[in-house]
Motif scaffolding. Structure first.
Motif, short mmCIF file in Angstrom:
data_model
loop_
_atom_site.label_atom_id
_atom_site.label_comp_id
_atom_site.label_asym_id
_atom_site.label_seq_id
_atom_site.Cartn_x
_atom_site.Cartn_y
_atom_site.Cartn_z
N ALA A 215 -4.35 3.97 -4.69
CA ALA A 215 -3.14 3.57 -5.73
C ALA A 215 -2.14 4.49 -5.53
O ALA A 215 -1.07 4.10 -5.92
CB ALA A 215 -3.88 3.44 -7.17
N LEU A 216 -2.35 5.75 -5.77
CA LEU A 216 -1.26 6.81 -5.70
C LEU A 216 -0.32 6.76 -4.39
O LEU A 216 0.91 6.75 -4.47
CB LEU A 216 -1.69 8.19 -6.20
N ILE A 217 -1.18 6.50 -3.41
CA ILE A 217 -0.44 6.53 -1.95
C ILE A 217 0.69 5.19 -2.12
O ILE A 217 1.81 5.40 -1.65
CB ILE A 217 -1.42 6.41 -0.79
N THR A 218 -0.06 4.17 -2.47
CA THR A 218 0.69 2.82 -2.62
C THR A 218 2.11 2.87 -3.41
O THR A 218 2.75 2.39 -2.93
CB THR A 218 -0.23 1.50 -2.99
N PHE A 219 1.85 3.43 -4.58
CA PHE A 219 2.96 3.83 -5.59
C PHE A 219 4.09 4.54 -4.84
O PHE A 219 5.01 4.16 -4.78
CB PHE A 219 2.09 4.31 -6.73
N VAL A 220 3.67 5.44 -4.15
CA VAL A 220 4.91 6.59 -3.38
C VAL A 220 5.26 5.85 -2.19
O VAL A 220 6.40 5.88 -2.05
CB VAL A 220 4.22 7.89 -3.28
N ALA A 252 3.11 6.90 15.51
CA ALA A 252 2.01 7.52 14.85
C ALA A 252 0.63 7.15 15.01
O ALA A 252 -0.30 7.60 15.62
CB ALA A 252 2.17 8.02 13.18
N ARG A 253 0.79 5.63 15.04
CA ARG A 253 -0.34 4.84 15.25
C ARG A 253 -0.59 4.78 16.61
O ARG A 253 -1.89 4.76 17.17
CB ARG A 253 -0.03 3.20 14.71
N LEU A 268 -8.65 12.23 9.79
CA LEU A 268 -7.44 11.61 9.75
C LEU A 268 -6.77 11.42 8.11
O LEU A 268 -5.77 11.76 7.92
CB LEU A 268 -7.48 10.03 10.20
N THR A 269 -7.76 11.12 7.02
CA THR A 269 -7.35 11.25 5.98
C THR A 269 -6.99 12.49 5.36
O THR A 269 -5.59 12.49 4.80
CB THR A 269 -8.54 11.04 5.03
N LEU A 270 -7.41 13.53 5.75
CA LEU A 270 -7.02 15.18 5.42
C LEU A 270 -5.58 15.64 6.03
O LEU A 270 -4.95 15.83 5.22
CB LEU A 270 -8.11 16.14 5.79
N PHE A 271 -5.51 15.09 7.28
CA PHE A 271 -4.60 15.37 8.08
C PHE A 271 -3.01 14.59 7.34
O PHE A 271 -2.01 15.25 6.97
CB PHE A 271 -4.59 15.01 9.64
N MET A 307 -1.43 5.92 6.99
CA MET A 307 -2.07 5.63 5.47
C MET A 307 -2.77 4.38 5.75
O MET A 307 -3.73 3.97 5.43
CB MET A 307 -1.28 5.58 4.49
N THR A 308 -2.00 3.42 6.81
CA THR A 308 -2.55 2.14 6.64
C THR A 308 -3.99 2.08 7.68
O THR A 308 -4.84 1.50 6.94
CB THR A 308 -1.43 1.12 7.67
N ILE A 309 -3.82 3.12 8.45
CA ILE A 309 -5.28 3.06 9.20
C ILE A 309 -6.16 3.64 8.19
O ILE A 309 -7.38 3.40 8.34
CB ILE A 309 -5.05 3.95 10.40
N VAL A 310 -5.81 4.73 7.52
CA VAL A 310 -6.79 5.44 6.56
C VAL A 310 -7.17 4.33 5.66
O VAL A 310 -8.65 4.27 5.22
CB VAL A 310 -5.99 6.45 5.96
N LYS A 311 -6.67 3.53 4.89
CA LYS A 311 -6.92 2.63 3.93
C LYS A 311 -8.02 1.75 4.60
O LYS A 311 -8.70 1.28 3.96
CB LYS A 311 -5.70 1.73 3.56
#
Length: 409
Positions: A215-220, A252-253, A268-271, A307-311
């Motif tokens: 949710a926060l990632i999407t907002f930003v 990046a992808r 990948l999430t942490l990075f 982040m699309t891949i992380v999600k």
């Protein structure tokens, strides 16, 4: 879960489908809003409210996507959603009032939820289980170029025709996109005869953390990308420099695809989460260093692409593939609501505080996002250890029993 063989051309066709679908829906107002406002007299906020309505509709439809995928199959769901986006463009082209404009966006919102990344990835996970991760990454390679292709394409169309005619062209692109996805396998989600195991305390904790994180990632990300042209102009860069966003996403992808299994979803999430604050610090230095603005657009485009891949892939690490569609259908709702809020929220922040100060707010949010990523990784680590402990205990008991038997003999 029994999986079907992976078609080699699936990633290319589905990637082009996503490139078109994103380009003619989410990225359309960024190019068309000024022309629509000049011709119709509608204000920019009134025009963007249509996109906000679409995102609210996406949140409302989200819980039903898993049911539709199980009942109809991924091919029918994604193809139907794509045709709805095309119909939405056709309706917008003929809208003579704000009410008609908003009704067209409601239809488009349903199509977006049924055909954009979230639904397509759920369909692919239903078909291929854990094998889906590499295919998902490859699909995002083409999809990440949506802004880089459709921002300049839309601008070029507006130089030779009216915005209404341009939307008709976009509707034709939607038909082409539906044809690209027609060969998606039609298998439905296999339903296990045994009831699913109840969610554990760690599952619930991981689910809440993941939902808040997304949710926060999407907002930003949505707020930043929606107002990216404004950011570029404020620092003296041409709007065409926004193409760096798409280049960063795809680059990046591509690196993630090349990394393969060496880069797990948790790593990948942490990075990606830890890189977000650094990127906004670069953006904040744009007033002192002109190159920083371009670096921010390229860098945050790369972060947004990852982040699309992380999600899409992090739930495969946290939950079972069989529960992917049903869980994400609910866990994505907060993110979709935040996506609906973010364009207006960032418009208010930019106007009230200024672009640089609004970026400070974003920097603070990215620090929270980084903390959530660490919490998710630590929770996953504890879960892995707890899963290993019973096996280790059994091994020790076996060795003790064997030693006792040896002593008796």
């Amino acid at each position: 879960m029994k999986t079907a063989p992976l078609p080699r051309s699936l990633a290319l066709r589905a990637g082009c489908n996503q490139l078109i679908n994103w380009g003619i829906s989410f990225y359309m107002p960024g190019t068309f809003a000024s022309a629509i406002s000049a011709d119709s007299g509608w204000s920019s906020p009134q025009i963007y409210l249509g996109l906000t309505l679409a995102m609210l509709v996406m949140a409302g439809v989200s819980p039903f996507v898993a049911f539709l995928l199980a009942r109809l199959g991924g091919q029918r769901v994604v193809m139907s959603g794509t045709l709805m986006i095309a119909a939405g463009c056709l309706s917008m082209a003929h809208a003579s009032s704000l009410a008609g404009w908003y009704c067209a966006w409601v239809l488009t919102g349903v199509g977006m939820r049924l055909s954009l990344y979230d639904a397509l990835f759920a369909a692919i996970v239903n078909l291929y289980g854990q094998q889906a991760r590499r295919t998902i990454s490859r699909i995002t390679l083409a999809g990440g170029l949506a802004s880089a292709v459709f921002w300049p394409l839309g601008d070029s169309l507006l130089h030779i025709m009216s915005w209404r005619s341009a939307l008709l062209v976009y509707a034709l692109f939607g038909l082409l996109s539906a044809l690209l996805i027609r060969n998606l396998p039609r298998q439905r989600l296999a339903v296990n005869a045994q009831p699913a195991a109840p969610a554990t305390k760690n599952d619930r904790r991981s689910g809440w953390l993941y939902a808040l994180f997304i949710a926060l990632i999407t907002f930003v990300s949505n707020g930043t990308s929606t107002h990216l042209p404004e950011f570029l102009v404020s620092f003296g860069l041409p709007v065409s420099a926004g193409a760096l966003w798409g280049v960063g996403q795809t680059g990046a992808r591509l690196m993630e695809v090349l990394a393969g299994g060496r880069l797990t979803p948790i790593r990948l999430t942490l990075f990606t989460a830890l890189a977000m604050p650094v990127c906004f610090l670069i953006g904040l230095s744009s007033s002192a260093f002109a190159w920083s603005a371009a670096g921010f657009v390229l860098g945050y485009g790369a972060i947004n692409g990852l982040m699309t891949i992380v999600k899409a892939t992090l739930p495969l690490e946290l939950f079972s593939a069989e529960r992917y569609a049903s869980l994400t259908g609910w866990l994505f709702i907060p993110g979709q609501l935040m996506a609906a809020m973010s364009p207006f929220a960032y418009a208010w922040l930019n106007k009230t505080l200024g672009i640089a100060e609004a970026m400070l707010v974003s920097l603070g949010l990215t620090l929270v996002i980084a903390g959530l990523a660490i919490a998710i990784a630590r929770g996953r680590g504890r879960q892995t250890v707890s899963q290993r402990i019973p096996g280790a205990m059994l091994t020790r008991r076996y060795k003790k029993a064997r030693a006792a038997n040896s002593a008796d003999t």
